[in-house]
Design a protein around this motif. Structure first.
Motif: not given
Length: 245
Positions: A129-138, A174-177, A226-232
């Motif tokens: 949640r720190t910074g510009s946004g994170g990614d969680l990949v399961n 949107p904080a974490v995709r 590595t996709r833009p933050r506007r999409m998941t």
């Protein structure tokens, strides 16, 4: 202040000592990520860290041991800074009939595949949640969509992973995709650990015929984060072209 002055994003990968985890580490390193490599087998982790260079840190941690994961998270923060990506890859596939002889293996799959991912996520969530946004990949499986005889407990962990991932998607965006990856047969060490001889033989024959590579899956993971933050890319199902189900 992290020991490593590099500015690249930080990815934490569980089960990084082999298979999809190791391949993902290489793919993300090629995309400029600094890597925290978590697994139980320190010798393999250290070899991979040396291969990837100074932006990779090997950390011995068992995802079923929350204390070890907490210690790993603190080391990540100290060495690299807050994690931007967490790849929950650690898992086991112990196929066999559902009976009392398999009870320890059934419990092991739940503890590693599902509870281990939940523990790692809970521990690293503040960092994501720190910074510009994170990614969680399961890392789930096609078994999270299609159950069959002989994979009851394994399928239960992967169906659970899918449901948990969807709930987290709604809770954390949107904080974490949140992205769940559902591979079919992949050429890794998963089949090596099956103890039921009938299930082991059938799985090995099936995988030998059509399995895709760990690098195939790693490329998809690297593309997703590595996709833009506007999409998941929330859910990705990928099978070998010849796999029927």
């Amino acid at each position: 202040m992290p020991d490593n002055p590099s500015d690249g994003p930080v990815a934490v990968i569980t089960g990084a000592s082999s298979g999809i985890g190791a391949a993902t580490a290489r793919a993300l390193a090629a995309n400029g990520y600094r890597l925290a490599l978590l697994a139980r087998r320190t010798d393999r982790l250290e070899q991979l860290a040396v291969e990837l260079g100074g932006d990779a840190v090997a950390i011995a941690a068992d995802v079923t041991d929350r204390g070890a994961v907490v210690a790993a998270a603190e080391r990540v923060r100290q060495k690299l800074g807050a994690a931007d990506v967490l790849v929950n890859n650690a898992g086991v596939m112990l196929l066999g009939p559902f009976d009392s002889s398999q009870r320890e293996e059934q419990r092991r799959m739940v503890e590693v595949n599902l509870l281990g991912a939940m523990t790692a996520t809970e521990v690293f969530l503040d960092q994501l949640r720190t910074g510009s946004g994170g990614d969680l990949v399961n890392i789930s499986s096609v078994a999270g969509r299609t159950a069959r005889a002989g994979n009851a407990a394994y399928a239960a962990t992967k169906w659970g992973m899918n449901g948990w991932s969807e709930a987290l998607r709604q809770e954390l965006q949107p904080a974490v995709r949140v992205t769940v990856i559902e591979p079919g047969a992949v050429a890794t060490e998963l089949t090596d650990h099956i103890t039921d001889p009938t299930a082991k033989q059938a799985s090995e024959q099936f995988y030998e015929q059509l399995a895709i590579s760990a690098e195939d899956v790693a490329g998809v993971i690297a593309f997703a984060v590595t996709r833009p933050r506007r999409m998941t890319l929330n859910e990705i199902l990928l099978r070998p072209t010849g796999q029927p189900g």
